[in-house]
Design a protein around this motif. Structure first.
Motif, PDB file in Angstrom:
ATOM      1  N   ILE A 398      41.551 -15.376 -10.354  1.00  0.00           N
ATOM      2  CA  ILE A 398      41.072 -15.350 -11.838  1.00  0.00           C
ATOM      3  C   ILE A 398      42.199 -16.257 -12.536  1.00  0.00           C
ATOM      4  O   ILE A 398      41.920 -16.912 -13.439  1.00  0.00           O
ATOM      5  CB  ILE A 398      40.969 -13.976 -12.064  1.00  0.00           C
ATOM      6  N   PHE A 399      43.338 -15.882 -12.477  1.00  0.00           N
ATOM      7  CA  PHE A 399      44.417 -16.638 -13.039  1.00  0.00           C
ATOM      8  C   PHE A 399      44.588 -17.944 -12.631  1.00  0.00           C
ATOM      9  O   PHE A 399      45.009 -18.766 -13.512  1.00  0.00           O
ATOM     10  CB  PHE A 399      45.901 -15.839 -13.126  1.00  0.00           C
ATOM     11  N   VAL A 400      44.327 -18.309 -11.488  1.00  0.00           N
ATOM     12  CA  VAL A 400      44.287 -19.409 -11.045  1.00  0.00           C
ATOM     13  C   VAL A 400      43.373 -20.498 -11.810  1.00  0.00           C
ATOM     14  O   VAL A 400      43.684 -21.716 -12.227  1.00  0.00           O
ATOM     15  CB  VAL A 400      44.159 -19.776  -9.421  1.00  0.00           C
ATOM     16  N   ILE A 401      42.077 -19.795 -11.724  1.00  0.00           N
ATOM     17  CA  ILE A 401      41.284 -20.436 -12.552  1.00  0.00           C
ATOM     18  C   ILE A 401      41.372 -20.715 -13.920  1.00  0.00           C
ATOM     19  O   ILE A 401      41.145 -21.463 -14.652  1.00  0.00           O
ATOM     20  CB  ILE A 401      39.668 -19.487 -12.512  1.00  0.00           C
ATOM     21  N   ARG A 402      41.977 -19.594 -14.656  1.00  0.00           N
ATOM     22  CA  ARG A 402      42.485 -19.840 -16.008  1.00  0.00           C
ATOM     23  C   ARG A 402      43.453 -21.011 -16.174  1.00  0.00           C
ATOM     24  O   ARG A 402      43.358 -21.569 -17.347  1.00  0.00           O
ATOM     25  CB  ARG A 402      43.296 -18.481 -16.213  1.00  0.00           C
ATOM     26  N   ASN A 403      44.241 -21.319 -15.242  1.00  0.00           N
ATOM     27  CA  ASN A 403      45.092 -22.248 -15.351  1.00  0.00           C
ATOM     28  C   ASN A 403      44.327 -23.685 -15.093  1.00  0.00           C
ATOM     29  O   ASN A 403      44.664 -24.848 -15.766  1.00  0.00           O
ATOM     30  CB  ASN A 403      46.306 -22.468 -14.350  1.00  0.00           C
ATOM     31  N   VAL A 404      43.403 -23.750 -14.211  1.00  0.00           N
ATOM     32  CA  VAL A 404      42.482 -24.945 -13.914  1.00  0.00           C
ATOM     33  C   VAL A 404      41.650 -25.157 -15.257  1.00  0.00           C
ATOM     34  O   VAL A 404      41.435 -26.160 -15.546  1.00  0.00           O
ATOM     35  CB  VAL A 404      41.618 -24.602 -12.688  1.00  0.00           C
ATOM     36  N   ALA A 405      40.885 -24.102 -15.736  1.00  0.00           N
ATOM     37  CA  ALA A 405      40.068 -24.180 -16.627  1.00  0.00           C
ATOM     38  C   ALA A 405      40.365 -23.425 -17.828  1.00  0.00           C
ATOM     39  O   ALA A 405      39.717 -22.248 -18.232  1.00  0.00           O
ATOM     40  CB  ALA A 405      38.530 -24.121 -16.482  1.00  0.00           C
ATOM     41  N   ARG A 411      37.044 -13.334 -19.971  1.00  0.00           N
ATOM     42  CA  ARG A 411      36.080 -12.547 -19.948  1.00  0.00           C
ATOM     43  C   ARG A 411      34.934 -12.874 -19.220  1.00  0.00           C
ATOM     44  O   ARG A 411      34.342 -12.443 -18.272  1.00  0.00           O
ATOM     45  CB  ARG A 411      35.487 -11.857 -21.322  1.00  0.00           C
ATOM     46  N   GLU A 412      34.503 -14.139 -19.512  1.00  0.00           N
ATOM     47  CA  GLU A 412      33.455 -14.931 -18.942  1.00  0.00           C
ATOM     48  C   GLU A 412      33.859 -15.255 -17.271  1.00  0.00           C
ATOM     49  O   GLU A 412      33.007 -14.910 -16.461  1.00  0.00           O
ATOM     50  CB  GLU A 412      33.138 -16.382 -19.438  1.00  0.00           C
ATOM     51  N   VAL A 413      35.151 -15.333 -16.953  1.00  0.00           N
ATOM     52  CA  VAL A 413      35.497 -15.407 -15.586  1.00  0.00           C
ATOM     53  C   VAL A 413      35.161 -14.331 -15.058  1.00  0.00           C
ATOM     54  O   VAL A 413      34.720 -14.151 -13.792  1.00  0.00           O
ATOM     55  CB  VAL A 413      37.111 -16.076 -15.617  1.00  0.00           C
ATOM     56  N   ILE A 414      35.790 -13.276 -15.419  1.00  0.00           N
ATOM     57  CA  ILE A 414      35.736 -11.770 -14.884  1.00  0.00           C
ATOM     58  C   ILE A 414      34.195 -11.739 -14.638  1.00  0.00           C
ATOM     59  O   ILE A 414      34.009 -11.049 -13.315  1.00  0.00           O
ATOM     60  CB  ILE A 414      36.301 -10.810 -15.917  1.00  0.00           C
ATOM     61  N   TRP A 415      33.339 -11.597 -15.675  1.00  0.00           N
ATOM     62  CA  TRP A 415      31.773 -11.465 -15.226  1.00  0.00           C
ATOM     63  C   TRP A 415      31.371 -12.150 -14.540  1.00  0.00           C
ATOM     64  O   TRP A 415      30.340 -11.920 -13.871  1.00  0.00           O
ATOM     65  CB  TRP A 415      31.122 -11.328 -16.759  1.00  0.00           C
ATOM     66  N   GLY A 416      31.624 -13.567 -14.261  1.00  0.00           N
ATOM     67  CA  GLY A 416      31.297 -14.531 -13.566  1.00  0.00           C
ATOM     68  C   GLY A 416      31.677 -14.391 -12.002  1.00  0.00           C
ATOM     69  O   GLY A 416      30.799 -14.615 -10.968  1.00  0.00           O
TER      70      GLY A 416
END
Length: 452
Positions: A398-405, A411-416
């Motif tokens: 999740i935190f890797v995705i936060r760095n990429v995007a 919240r959207e990442v977690i629900w996704g």
């Protein structure tokens, strides 16, 4: 103090130190050293440190930095983006083909790199912007990449499986083979979900457009000629051949896992030098720095986790815990359920590496006594640990995705990612009812495992 009291103090001390913010490796090492000083005689300290050194000197563990080098060579070049582009060109006619292409790209990259964060970063940096540009919702795009990245610890060469093989004293080749069937199962489940979710988002956008609203980007269709589709293959095929060659060398008995890892790392460096002209010292520096940084971090965690486990064993904490579990006389599947729930809870706070090395001395003896196939259990445990990579509070992917995007809200990442957690639970259930998904390929290639 009784063993129960020492064990309780050991666990509480571990939680306190970890929640203090200290890095995991140093937290485990600090707790182990303090309890060594308090409860162990000085004469035994040499034995413990010697055992840890011998475990760290294992030839199997040598494959970890070499596989990391292979993954860094591919991840720091444009290989991940080219792989994704090629799959998109060939799958664009499938509804949700862009999402399916990202799932397949994650799977192939995971099989080449063996690292979940590397897979998320390499494919996500190309895949998420493309999906967003074509109208995919932020949570959907992030969920696909985060969940696809978890395949890095299931599909060979998985660093997590290397550690499980060491902890369980099982064949690494057999464990790698056992992960292929479940890995393909998860790829299929993720791909089917991507198609279903795309249809839902497409239908919603189409309804808005028909009611006079704006035409959403998701309604647009990409078109590729046959020539364009074939033109993207030359840069991808060499890496697929590399993956195939490494697997043949390993499973054909031509090379040990460590030799295979070294061969894969050198060939990956040769390929990026030939295809992308990555050969100058300035080009190689990020690859080598990434390899050294990640290898050092992992080996420190492994070393301190081994020390932590040895102290726990010396103080009879792990043996007492295992005996307590056996004494509960849980039904066979009740025992498995309890163990997997424990792994899920630990996944809230710990990465897979620490979970394996800390829990193996406790959970493997009761599971062996219950006549579970330890290779099969290793795969099931890996899938459960995959969930920990995409759910909070740790949720590394999740935190890797936060760095990429960074434009996609957390919240959207977690629900996704939550639908993919449910799909992983479904995969675990299928493996429980149909264990042959995992065990058939190892038995076919290497023969039945008589040590179950």
């Amino acid at each position: 103090m009784s063993v129960f009291g020492i064990g309780l103090a050991y666990g509480i001390a571990t939680l306190v130190v970890m929640f203090s913010g200290m890095p995991i490796a140093f937290a485990l090492g600090a707790v182990a050293v303090v309890f060594m000083g308090i409860y162990m005689p000085a004469a035994s300290l040499d034995t413990v440190t010697q055992n840890v050194y011998e475990e760290m000197a294992s030839i199997t563990l040598l494959s970890i930095p070499l596989f990391i080098l292979k993954g860094a060579a591919i991840g720091k070049s444009r290989a991940g983006q080219d792989l994704y582009s090629a799959l998109h060109a060939w799958l664009h006619r499938v509804p949700g083909g862009l999402g399916v292409a990202n799932v397949f790209a994650c799977a192939l990259f995971a099989a080449m790199a063996g690292s979940s964060p590397a897979t998320c970063s390499a494919i996500g940096s190309a895949g998420i912007p493309e999906m967003r540009k074509r109208g995919y919702s932020g949570g959907f795009a992030a969920g696909i990449i985060a969940a696809g990245g978890t395949l890095g610890i299931l599909l060979p060469p998985s660093i997590t499986m290397i550690l499980f093989a060491v902890a369980a004293e099982k064949s690494l080749g057999r464990l790698f083979l056992a992960g292929i069937g479940p890995g393909l199962l998860l790829v299929s489940l993720f791909g089917v979900y991507a198609v279903i979710r795309f249809r839902q988002e497409y239908a919603a956008a189409e309804a808005i457009y028909k009611n006079g609203g704006p035409e959403a980007a998701i309604l647009a269709r990409d078109e590729y000629t046959l020539a364009e589709r074939f033109s993207v293959l030359p840069r991808v095929i060499p890496f697929v051949l590399l993956l195939t060659g490494v697997m043949i060398a390993l499973y054909g008995g031509y090379a040990t896992p460590s030799e295979t890892a070294g061969l894969g790392g050198l060939l990956a460096l040769a390929l990026i030098a030939a295809i992308y002209s990555v050969w100058r010292p300035s080009d190689l520096a990020p690859i080598l720095k990434s390899t050294i940084r990640e290898s050092t971090m992992l080996m420190m965690i492994i070393g301190m986790s081994l020390l932590y486990s040895y102290v726990m064993s010396y103080l009879h904490i792990s043996q007492s815990a295992a005996e307590s579990v056996v004494a509960m006389h849980l039904p066979r599947w009740g025992l498995l359920f309890a163990v997997l729930v424990m792994v899920v809870v630990l996944g809230f706070f710990l990465p897979p590496v620490s979970i394996i090395l800390m829990t193996a001395p406790i959970i493997l003896p009761p599971l062996r006594a219950a006549n579970f196939d330890i290779i099969w259990f290793g795969v099931v445990m890996t899938i459960v640990m995959e969930m920990g990579l995409i759910h909070p509070p740790v949720g590394l992917n999740i935190f890797v995705i936060r760095n990429v995007a960074p434009d996609i809200p957390l919240r959207e990442v977690i629900w996704g990612t939550l639908p993919f957690v449910l799909l992983m639970m479904l995969a675990v259930l299928l493996l429980c009812f149909v264990p042959g998904i995992s065990t058939a390929l190892p038995d076919l290639v290497m023969g039945p495992d008589g040590s179950r």
